[in-house]
Design a protein around this motif. Sequence first.
Motif, PDB file in Angstrom:
ATOM      1  N   UNK A  25       0.839  -1.202   0.000  1.00  0.00           N
ATOM      2  CA  UNK A  25       0.000   0.000   0.000  1.00  0.00           C
ATOM      3  C   UNK A  25       0.872   1.250   0.000  1.00  0.00           C
ATOM      4  N   UNK A  26       1.893   1.228   0.833  1.00  0.00           N
ATOM      5  CA  UNK A  26       2.794   2.374   0.930  1.00  0.00           C
ATOM      6  C   UNK A  26       3.466   2.647  -0.411  1.00  0.00           C
ATOM      7  N   UNK A  27       3.929   1.592  -1.093  1.00  0.00           N
ATOM      8  CA  UNK A  27       4.571   1.769  -2.396  1.00  0.00           C
ATOM      9  C   UNK A  27       3.594   2.343  -3.421  1.00  0.00           C
ATOM     10  N   UNK A  28       2.369   1.816  -3.433  1.00  0.00           N
ATOM     11  CA  UNK A  28       1.355   2.298  -4.372  1.00  0.00           C
ATOM     12  C   UNK A  28       1.018   3.756  -4.091  1.00  0.00           C
ATOM     13  N   UNK A  29       0.904   4.100  -2.809  1.00  0.00           N
ATOM     14  CA  UNK A  29       0.479   5.456  -2.422  1.00  0.00           C
ATOM     15  C   UNK A  29       1.476   6.534  -2.825  1.00  0.00           C
ATOM     16  N   UNK A  30       2.715   6.153  -3.060  1.00  0.00           N
ATOM     17  CA  UNK A  30       3.720   7.132  -3.487  1.00  0.00           C
ATOM     18  C   UNK A  30       3.408   7.700  -4.867  1.00  0.00           C
ATOM     19  N   UNK A  31       2.667   6.931  -5.686  1.00  0.00           N
ATOM     20  CA  UNK A  31       2.312   7.377  -7.031  1.00  0.00           C
ATOM     21  C   UNK A  31       0.845   7.762  -7.144  1.00  0.00           C
ATOM     22  N   UNK A  46      -5.838  -3.154  11.133  1.00  0.00           N
ATOM     23  CA  UNK A  46      -5.348  -2.383  12.280  1.00  0.00           C
ATOM     24  C   UNK A  46      -3.845  -2.145  12.170  1.00  0.00           C
ATOM     25  N   UNK A  47      -3.105  -3.189  11.849  1.00  0.00           N
ATOM     26  CA  UNK A  47      -1.650  -3.055  11.706  1.00  0.00           C
ATOM     27  C   UNK A  47      -1.270  -2.160  10.533  1.00  0.00           C
ATOM     28  N   UNK A  48      -1.971  -2.298   9.429  1.00  0.00           N
ATOM     29  CA  UNK A  48      -1.696  -1.465   8.255  1.00  0.00           C
ATOM     30  C   UNK A  48      -2.009   0.005   8.550  1.00  0.00           C
ATOM     31  N   UNK A  49      -3.085   0.263   9.292  1.00  0.00           N
ATOM     32  CA  UNK A  49      -3.428   1.640   9.657  1.00  0.00           C
ATOM     33  C   UNK A  49      -2.341   2.255  10.527  1.00  0.00           C
ATOM     34  N   UNK A  50      -1.806   1.477  11.459  1.00  0.00           N
ATOM     35  CA  UNK A  50      -0.709   1.978  12.308  1.00  0.00           C
ATOM     36  C   UNK A  50       0.502   2.326  11.454  1.00  0.00           C
ATOM     37  N   UNK A  51       0.819   1.454  10.509  1.00  0.00           N
ATOM     38  CA  UNK A  51       1.958   1.692   9.624  1.00  0.00           C
ATOM     39  C   UNK A  51       1.745   2.974   8.813  1.00  0.00           C
ATOM     40  N   UNK A  52       0.549   3.137   8.276  1.00  0.00           N
ATOM     41  CA  UNK A  52       0.246   4.326   7.473  1.00  0.00           C
ATOM     42  C   UNK A  52       0.396   5.603   8.303  1.00  0.00           C
ATOM     43  N   UNK A  53      -0.071   5.550   9.535  1.00  0.00           N
ATOM     44  CA  UNK A  53       0.040   6.723  10.412  1.00  0.00           C
ATOM     45  C   UNK A  53       1.503   7.027  10.714  1.00  0.00           C
ATOM     46  N   UNK A  54       2.277   5.979  11.016  1.00  0.00           N
ATOM     47  CA  UNK A  54       3.705   6.156  11.311  1.00  0.00           C
ATOM     48  C   UNK A  54       4.461   6.734  10.123  1.00  0.00           C
ATOM     49  N   UNK A  55       4.036   6.385   8.907  1.00  0.00           N
ATOM     50  CA  UNK A  55       4.735   6.833   7.698  1.00  0.00           C
ATOM     51  C   UNK A  55       4.075   8.049   7.051  1.00  0.00           C
TER      52      UNK A  55
END
Length: 86
Positions: A25-31, A46-55
């Motif tokens: 998701x993070x890689x896709x969101x860069x573009x 839940x884990x992905x949301x935490x990662x998104x917030x951290x990044x």
Amino acid sequence: GMIARASDFSGMRVLEIGSGDGRMTEMISRQATAVLSIDPDEDAITNAQKRAKEHGLLNVEYRVEDICTMELESGEFDSAFLALSL
């Protein structure tokens, strides 16, 4: 990386089927302009949301959804991405 070579999501609204831990998701969101990432596993979301917030990913939305029962509007997304979601 592999995704950069496989697809260009620039300016697109992307549906990611299977959030997992959010790395793709993070890689896709860069573009992409916007990413909706779904997964039927609430813990994964839940884990992905935490990662998104951290990044600091501001163009990503996560939802607990099953693609088989999710209602989609025609034209809602420009592209869909599926990885390791069988």
